[in-house]
Write an enzyme that holds these catalytic residues in place. Sequence first.
Site, mmCIF file in Angstrom:
data_model
loop_
_atom_site.group_PDB
_atom_site.id
_atom_site.type_symbol
_atom_site.label_atom_id
_atom_site.label_comp_id
_atom_site.label_asym_id
_atom_site.label_seq_id
_atom_site.Cartn_x
_atom_site.Cartn_y
_atom_site.Cartn_z
ATOM 1 N N THR A 32 26.351 -17.657 -32.613
ATOM 2 C CA THR A 32 26.931 -17.854 -31.280
ATOM 3 C C THR A 32 26.793 -16.531 -30.554
ATOM 4 O OG1 THR A 32 29.081 -17.155 -32.095
ATOM 5 C CG2 THR A 32 28.696 -19.505 -32.057
ATOM 6 N N THR A 33 26.789 -16.402 -29.298
ATOM 7 C CA THR A 33 26.935 -17.301 -28.170
ATOM 8 C C THR A 33 25.670 -17.172 -27.313
ATOM 9 O OG1 THR A 33 29.351 -17.002 -28.186
ATOM 10 C CG2 THR A 33 28.357 -17.690 -26.100
#
Length: 262
Positions: A32-33
Amino acid sequence: MEFLADHAPDLLPGRRPGAGGAPAADLAPHATTIVALTFGGPDAPRGVVLAGDRRATMGNLIASREIEKVFPADEFSAVGIAGSAGIAVEMVRLFQLELEHYEKIEGSLLSLDGKANRLSTMIRGNLPLAMQGLAVVPLFAGYDLDRATGRLFSFDVTGGRYEEHDHHSVGSGSVFARGALKKLWRPGLPAADAVSVAVEALYDAADDDSATGGPDTVRRIWPVVATVDADGYQRVSDDVLAGVVERIVAARRDGAAGGARA
């Protein structure tokens, strides 16, 4: 499944304990992100910026500080990955191979809509693993040669494809990154400013989400940031990103100092 969720959630797929008692899905690194936003407008070439942080987590542990989550799909498109890192990277490699194979067989690039549809099908094929907690949710961006504009697509774990406008974010820190994008993005944003907005959105996400890694000025680890426009896929150099991070940190440091004096 609803009964298990209420009475024995540890027995659900993806929550069964593995080695050391940790849920099986937590034993695989997760990425992520990812953030993406458009730049340019009527008076300037319109393209897309795609950026991702460098941290991968495995449960409550940091599995990697230097993982790369943004890749060129072909000359005029890019894909950013969120979810189970190993599966996501293999999916991207297969996606790259299929696009290259299509180009060699047909003698032309697959349309941007065709690329997004193909990626959607690949995500749908991963649904059984997604139900076990090993989901892959990419963000796809590219330059549409037919429309002469940058476009952005998001997906869900079932393979649903959605065209986004202006900006979008996926991953555990996406809720914080989207808040930053809403405040910082504006129509007609120049490419250099769009890169700064992407880095600042990731900085905000890392500030509130432990699974998102912010720029590491000690180890000199910067986000992976790429632009896709009429000139194709171009990765932003670490030297440029270092300058962007320095300006963001200095502005926030000065702002915090000013607030303290007030």
